[in-house]
Design a protein around this motif. Structure first.
Motif, short mmCIF file in Angstrom:
data_model
loop_
_atom_site.label_atom_id
_atom_site.label_comp_id
_atom_site.label_asym_id
_atom_site.label_seq_id
_atom_site.Cartn_x
_atom_site.Cartn_y
_atom_site.Cartn_z
N MET A 8 0.80 -1.23 0.00
CA MET A 8 0.00 0.00 0.00
C MET A 8 0.83 1.28 0.00
SD MET A 8 -2.95 -0.09 -0.62
CE MET A 8 -3.72 1.51 -0.41
N LYS A 9 1.84 1.31 0.88
CA LYS A 9 2.65 2.55 0.99
C LYS A 9 3.35 2.84 -0.34
CE LYS A 9 5.20 0.94 4.41
NZ LYS A 9 4.64 -0.38 4.53
N ARG A 10 3.87 1.77 -0.94
CA ARG A 10 4.57 1.96 -2.21
C ARG A 10 3.61 2.42 -3.30
NH1 ARG A 10 9.96 -0.69 -2.57
NH2 ARG A 10 10.47 -0.82 -0.38
N GLN A 11 2.41 1.84 -3.26
CA GLN A 11 1.38 2.22 -4.22
C GLN A 11 1.05 3.71 -4.09
OE1 GLN A 11 0.77 -0.58 -5.96
NE2 GLN A 11 -0.08 0.84 -7.45
N LEU A 12 0.95 4.16 -2.85
CA LEU A 12 0.60 5.57 -2.60
C LEU A 12 1.70 6.52 -3.07
CD1 LEU A 12 -1.17 6.10 0.82
CD2 LEU A 12 -1.80 7.00 -1.43
N ILE A 13 2.95 6.15 -2.80
CA ILE A 13 4.05 7.00 -3.28
C ILE A 13 4.02 7.04 -4.81
CG2 ILE A 13 6.58 7.19 -3.44
CD1 ILE A 13 6.77 6.16 -0.58
N GLY A 14 3.67 5.90 -5.42
CA GLY A 14 3.54 5.86 -6.88
C GLY A 14 2.48 6.83 -7.38
N GLU A 15 1.38 6.90 -6.64
CA GLU A 15 0.30 7.82 -7.03
C GLU A 15 0.74 9.27 -6.86
OE1 GLU A 15 -3.81 6.59 -5.88
OE2 GLU A 15 -3.99 8.71 -5.35
N ASN A 57 13.14 19.10 -16.21
CA ASN A 57 12.67 18.47 -14.99
C ASN A 57 11.54 17.47 -15.24
OD1 ASN A 57 14.53 19.73 -13.42
ND2 ASN A 57 13.23 21.48 -12.92
N LEU A 58 10.74 17.72 -16.27
CA LEU A 58 9.71 16.75 -16.65
C LEU A 58 10.38 15.42 -17.00
CD1 LEU A 58 6.60 16.37 -17.37
CD2 LEU A 58 7.31 16.77 -19.72
N GLY A 59 11.48 15.50 -17.77
CA GLY A 59 12.24 14.30 -18.14
C GLY A 59 12.77 13.58 -16.91
N ILE A 60 13.23 14.36 -15.93
CA ILE A 60 13.77 13.74 -14.71
C ILE A 60 12.65 13.02 -13.94
CG2 ILE A 60 14.87 14.20 -12.47
CD1 ILE A 60 16.42 16.46 -13.79
N ILE A 61 11.49 13.67 -13.85
CA ILE A 61 10.37 13.03 -13.13
C ILE A 61 9.98 11.72 -13.83
CG2 ILE A 61 7.95 13.28 -12.41
CD1 ILE A 61 8.49 16.31 -12.11
N GLU A 62 9.96 11.74 -15.17
CA GLU A 62 9.62 10.51 -15.90
C GLU A 62 10.64 9.41 -15.61
OE1 GLU A 62 7.15 12.39 -19.69
OE2 GLU A 62 9.32 12.11 -19.86
N THR A 63 11.92 9.78 -15.60
CA THR A 63 12.97 8.79 -15.29
C THR A 63 12.79 8.24 -13.87
OG1 THR A 63 14.52 9.94 -16.72
CG2 THR A 63 15.46 8.42 -15.14
N VAL A 64 12.52 9.14 -12.93
CA VAL A 64 12.36 8.73 -11.54
C VAL A 64 11.21 7.72 -11.39
CG1 VAL A 64 11.53 9.58 -9.30
CG2 VAL A 64 13.45 10.71 -10.42
N ILE A 65 10.12 7.96 -12.11
CA ILE A 65 8.97 7.05 -12.00
C ILE A 65 9.34 5.66 -12.51
CG2 ILE A 65 6.63 6.57 -12.86
CD1 ILE A 65 6.08 9.60 -12.64
N VAL A 66 10.08 5.62 -13.62
CA VAL A 66 10.50 4.31 -14.15
C VAL A 66 11.47 3.63 -13.19
CG1 VAL A 66 11.72 3.17 -16.03
CG2 VAL A 66 10.05 4.92 -16.55
N GLN A 67 12.37 4.40 -12.59
CA GLN A 67 13.29 3.83 -11.61
C GLN A 67 12.55 3.34 -10.37
OE1 GLN A 67 15.99 3.60 -13.83
NE2 GLN A 67 16.78 3.25 -11.79
N TYR A 68 11.54 4.09 -9.99
CA TYR A 68 10.74 3.73 -8.82
C TYR A 68 10.04 2.39 -9.07
CZ TYR A 68 7.26 3.96 -5.15
OH TYR A 68 6.47 3.66 -4.07
N GLY A 69 9.53 2.22 -10.27
CA GLY A 69 9.04 0.90 -10.66
C GLY A 69 7.55 0.68 -10.57
N ILE A 70 6.80 1.69 -10.14
CA ILE A 70 5.34 1.50 -10.06
C ILE A 70 4.67 2.62 -10.85
CG2 ILE A 70 3.32 1.44 -8.53
CD1 ILE A 70 5.23 0.40 -6.32
N GLN A 71 3.97 2.23 -11.90
CA GLN A 71 3.26 3.21 -12.73
C GLN A 71 1.85 3.39 -12.19
OE1 GLN A 71 4.55 4.83 -15.43
NE2 GLN A 71 6.52 3.78 -15.39
N SER A 72 1.49 4.64 -11.91
CA SER A 72 0.15 4.92 -11.39
C SER A 72 -0.53 6.01 -12.19
CB SER A 72 0.24 5.42 -9.96
OG SER A 72 0.30 4.39 -9.05
N GLU A 73 -1.82 6.14 -11.95
CA GLU A 73 -2.56 7.27 -12.50
C GLU A 73 -2.56 8.38 -11.45
OE1 GLU A 73 -4.03 7.63 -15.50
OE2 GLU A 73 -3.10 5.72 -16.02
N PRO A 74 -2.64 9.64 -11.88
CA PRO A 74 -2.80 10.71 -10.89
C PRO A 74 -4.11 10.54 -10.14
CG PRO A 74 -2.57 11.61 -13.14
CD PRO A 74 -2.64 10.13 -13.26
N SER A 75 -4.21 11.12 -8.94
CA SER A 75 -5.45 10.99 -8.19
C SER A 75 -6.55 11.79 -8.89
CB SER A 75 -5.25 11.53 -6.77
OG SER A 75 -4.92 12.89 -6.84
#
Ligand SMILES: [Fe+2]
Ligand SMILES: [Fe+2]
Length: 349
Positions: A8-15, A57-75
């Motif tokens: 759950m916690k990881r899922q939330l950080i992904g969101e 910075n948009l590119g960096i955020i996209e990279t970070v999400i892929v590194q993080y490993g959980i793809q989510s939809e915005p709330s």
């Protein structure tokens, strides 16, 4: 009981990361609107520089999400907000000053959200900290932008009310504030400024480091719930990484790295999925010893493979590929990982 892969916690950080990405896209579109409507040349130039930072910075955020490993939809709240904000910024009910002021508030919120994600990561796991490290650049740059926007607001506000320029000391004050911030963030900024242009070796090494961090976390805890959480992340990270290497890197290197060496990498990776599935079926709460010994086997397998990639394979890529080719591979690598992560998210829903 088999291991559930989602925490759950990881899922939330992904969101929250997905929210951050949605807001960054909104900020970018806002930068452009403010530039297009800007009645002042000096302000327009400053906004143009900011837009270039925001795009990076948009590119960096996209990279970070892929590194993080959980793809989510915005709330849902973020989606509603973005839609309304875009409307407000496109309409003519607000003066230029008011639009700029709301933009500054957005940048503030964005910087705070980024900082909070970073702090949450420190609580949840060392592997998450590793994955989201580059976010520091975005956070600090957001803070610097806020200082610059304050200066622009002062200038635009006085011009709208009086038709005259504000006191000329503004830009010097802005410079001082930004310099003070860069002093705090200096090392972070210089280390990470070009993260969006990472080459393939950097990206692969980041993944390897993250996997090693998770093994260390597994070694350091006896809590079955934590073990389950870390293994879930490990499982997903290894499969996404292996698939991206097999689709993007290995086919590309075969001609110069050699048939035999390349085939060896494929063959080794083919052994991992059954090993992962075997571990997934073990409950660490009731069968801790077996769980640990299987994890140890997996770690040994991966260790040898990683050493080979980071030594001979990396050297061979350096010798045979141009900078542009290495960056292009990195982009494709991220894309395949993103796709695998999306499929995994869809599979558990
Ligand atoms: Fe590999
Ligand atoms: Fe690898």
């Amino acid at each position: 009981m088999a291991i559930a892969l989602d925490d759950m916690k990881r899922q939330l950080i992904g969101e929250r990361l997905a929210d951050l990405l949605a807001f960054q896209k909104m900020i970018l579109s806002n930068d452009q609107k403010l530039i297009d409507a800007c009645p002042y040349n000096d302000i327009r130039d400053r906004l143009q520089n900011m837009l270039e930072d925001d795009r990076k910075n948009l590119g960096i955020i996209e990279t970070v999400i892929v590194q993080y490993g959980i793809q989510s939809e915005p709330s849902p709240a973020t989606s509603i907000f973005v839609e309304n904000f875009e409307k407000m910024m496109s309409g003519d009910e607000f003066t230029y000053y008011q639009k700029l002021m709301h933009h500054e508030l957005m940048k503030h919120g964005q910087a705070m959200s980024g900082i909070n994600i970073h702090k949450a990561a420190q609580k949840v796991g060392a592997d998450i900290e590793v994955a989201i490290g580059p976010l520091n650049t975005v956070n600090f740059e957001g803070r610097a932008h806020q200082e610059q926007l304050k200066g622009m607001l002062e200038q635009v506000g006085v011009r709208e009310m009086t038709g005259m320029d504000a006191d000329q000391g503004i830009w010097a004050r802005v410079q001082d504030a930004v310099a003070a911030l860069s002093g705090v963030a200096g090392s972070v900024l210089t280390q990470n400024t070009n993260k969006q242009d990472m080459n393939i070796q950097t990206l692969i090494r980041l993944d390897h480091n993250k996997v090693n961090t998770i093994f260390t976390e597994i070694g350091a805890t006896k809590d079955p719930q934590k073990l389950q959480e870390y293994f879930g992340q490990l499982y997903k990270d290894i499969l996404a990484h292996a698939k991206a290497e097999e689709e993007v890197v290995y086919p590309r290197i075969r001609s110069f790295y050699g048939d035999e060496n390349t085939q060896e990498l494929y063959d080794e990776q083919a052994e991992w999925r059954p090993m992962l599935e075997e571990i997934k079926a073990i409950d660490p709460a009731t069968n801790a010893d077996l769980f640990r010994s299987k994890i140890k086997d997996l770690m040994d397998h991966l260790g040898d493979h990683i050493r080979q990639e980071e030594s001979t394979m990396f050297a061979s890529i350096d010798k045979n590929c141009s900078t542009a080719e290495k960056e292009q591979m990195a982009t494709q690598f991220k894309e395949v990982k993103r796709k695998v992560q999306q499929d995994m998210t869809a599979a558990v829903q």
